[in-house]
Design an enzyme around this catalytic site. Structure first.
Site, PDB file in Angstrom:
ATOM      1  N   GLY A 194       0.497  -1.188   0.296  1.00 22.98           N
ATOM      2  CA  GLY A 194       0.065   0.222   0.365  1.00 22.98           C
ATOM      3  C   GLY A 194       0.482   1.315   0.132  1.00 22.98           C
ATOM      4  O   GLY A 194       1.988   1.065   0.277  1.00 22.98           O
ATOM      5  N   SER A 252      -1.599   4.750   4.081  1.00 20.66           N
ATOM      6  CA  SER A 252      -2.911   3.292   2.976  1.00 20.66           C
ATOM      7  C   SER A 252      -3.627   3.097   3.982  1.00 20.66           C
ATOM      8  O   SER A 252      -4.902   2.541   4.357  1.00 20.66           O
ATOM      9  CB  SER A 252      -2.683   2.991   2.573  1.00 20.66           C
ATOM     10  OG  SER A 252      -1.903   1.787   2.570  1.00 20.66           O
ATOM     11  N   GLY A 253      -2.801   2.236   5.087  1.00 18.69           N
ATOM     12  CA  GLY A 253      -3.611   1.389   6.464  1.00 18.69           C
ATOM     13  C   GLY A 253      -3.357   0.355   6.082  1.00 18.69           C
ATOM     14  O   GLY A 253      -3.863  -1.208   6.613  1.00 18.69           O
ATOM     15  N   LYS A 254      -2.471   0.053   5.722  1.00 24.43           N
ATOM     16  CA  LYS A 254      -1.380  -1.530   5.221  1.00 24.43           C
ATOM     17  C   LYS A 254      -1.093  -2.176   6.261  1.00 24.43           C
ATOM     18  O   LYS A 254      -1.482  -3.176   6.458  1.00 24.43           O
ATOM     19  CB  LYS A 254      -0.474  -1.168   4.089  1.00 24.43           C
ATOM     20  CG  LYS A 254       0.497  -0.793   4.565  1.00 24.43           C
ATOM     21  CD  LYS A 254       1.536  -0.422   3.222  1.00 24.43           C
ATOM     22  CE  LYS A 254       3.106   0.150   3.913  1.00 24.43           C
ATOM     23  NZ  LYS A 254       1.827   1.725   3.747  1.00 24.43           N
ATOM     24  N   ALA A 300      11.044  -5.426  13.598  1.00 21.56           N
ATOM     25  CA  ALA A 300      10.686  -3.536  12.900  1.00 21.56           C
ATOM     26  C   ALA A 300      12.055  -3.841  12.269  1.00 21.56           C
ATOM     27  O   ALA A 300      13.104  -3.805  12.498  1.00 21.56           O
ATOM     28  CB  ALA A 300      10.869  -3.083  14.512  1.00 21.56           C
ATOM     29  N   HIS A 329       3.574   3.010  17.269  1.00 23.01           N
ATOM     30  CA  HIS A 329       3.263   0.981  16.771  1.00 23.01           C
ATOM     31  C   HIS A 329       3.397   0.307  18.030  1.00 23.01           C
ATOM     32  O   HIS A 329       2.506  -0.312  18.008  1.00 23.01           O
ATOM     33  CB  HIS A 329       3.953   0.809  15.997  1.00 23.01           C
ATOM     34  CG  HIS A 329       3.627   1.709  14.166  1.00 23.01           C
ATOM     35  ND1 HIS A 329       3.402   0.607  13.577  1.00 23.01           N
ATOM     36  CD2 HIS A 329       3.537   3.007  13.913  1.00 23.01           C
ATOM     37  CE1 HIS A 329       2.742   1.303  12.633  1.00 23.01           C
ATOM     38  NE2 HIS A 329       3.239   2.864  12.184  1.00 23.01           N
ATOM     39  N   ARG A 337       0.032  -2.248  19.082  1.00 28.15           N
ATOM     40  CA  ARG A 337       0.381  -3.693  19.228  1.00 28.15           C
ATOM     41  C   ARG A 337      -0.073  -4.207  20.198  1.00 28.15           C
ATOM     42  O   ARG A 337      -0.691  -4.771  20.638  1.00 28.15           O
ATOM     43  CB  ARG A 337       1.495  -3.906  19.306  1.00 28.15           C
ATOM     44  CG  ARG A 337       1.265  -3.411  16.895  1.00 28.15           C
ATOM     45  CD  ARG A 337       2.585  -4.439  16.684  1.00 28.15           C
ATOM     46  NE  ARG A 337       4.332  -4.097  17.470  1.00 28.15           N
ATOM     47  CZ  ARG A 337       5.029  -2.566  17.462  1.00 28.15           C
ATOM     48  NH1 ARG A 337       4.625  -2.609  16.438  1.00 28.15           N
ATOM     49  NH2 ARG A 337       6.095  -2.790  17.748  1.00 28.15           N
ATOM     50  N   ASP A 377       7.593  -5.494   9.792  1.00 27.42           N
ATOM     51  CA  ASP A 377       6.950  -4.224   9.026  1.00 27.42           C
ATOM     52  C   ASP A 377       8.229  -3.363   9.180  1.00 27.42           C
ATOM     53  O   ASP A 377       8.731  -2.405  10.196  1.00 27.42           O
ATOM     54  CB  ASP A 377       5.802  -3.987   9.943  1.00 27.42           C
ATOM     55  CG  ASP A 377       4.659  -2.949   9.719  1.00 27.42           C
ATOM     56  OD1 ASP A 377       5.302  -2.128   8.780  1.00 27.42           O
ATOM     57  OD2 ASP A 377       3.992  -1.992  10.505  1.00 27.42           O
TER      58      ASP A 377
END
Length: 173
Positions: free
Chosen positions: A10, A14-16, A35, A51, A55, A84
């Site tokens: 994305g 985008s929300g990926k 990470a 983040h 999580r 990610d």
């Protein structure tokens, strides 16, 4: 149940990542977050902290901005991994001036050999205008090649646009 390897693509914001986290959270296995970001400024430190809070405590985090391939080795089969993101991994290697072809091959081998289920998040950078400078064009081309290579190996590939997932390959669990 998630397939062995999933790729979530994305654009920026985008929300990926949220979509990928939701996929991983739906699994009953222990969760590992690999990470790749490096926090060089306050804005990035805040993003990393955000983040972590998002999580929650039920994740083990491995920080591996350059050693992602090593981090994928010897993970338990009964875990699910969220990597990610591949874009930051690539940026890190470009800034470190490593051999990108060798590092990409090492990453692809590690993804293939990893016994855990792995969800890779990556930016789709090929939908924009041609960058004006050589470094940006080199990055865009390298990112496109990396995304294509991961997608080829993946059992599931999803493009997230405006928070909406579009399955490109495979089926959502």
């Amino acid at each position: 149940m998630l397939p062995k390897l999933s790729l979530i693509l994305g654009g920026a914001n985008s929300g990926k990542s949220a979509f990928a986290e939701a996929l991983v959270m739906a699994e009953s296995h222990p969760r590992i977050y690999i990470a790749t970001a490096q926090a060089f400024d306050d804005e990035m430190r805040q993003k990393v902290q955000s983040h972590l809070v998002q999580r929650g405590p039920n994740w083990k985090t491995i920080e591996a901005p350059l050693t992602t391939s090593d981090a994928l080795e010897n993970l338990p089969e009964d875990t699910v991994v969220l990597l990610d993101c591949a874009t930051m991994w690539l940026s890190n290697h470009m800034l470190a001036e490593t051999d990108l072809a060798a590092e990409q091959a090492k990453l692809l081998d590690a993804l293939k050999a990893c016994p855990a289920q792995v969800v890779v998040v990556s930016n789709e950078v090929g939908l924009d205008v041609v960058p004006e400078n050589a470094l940006a064009r080199r990055f865009r081309n390298a990112q496109g090649a990396l995304n294509q290579a991961i997608a080829k190996q993946a059992d599931l590939a999803v493009l997230v646009v405006a928070g909406l997932p579009m399955v490109l390959k495979g089926e959502l669990p």
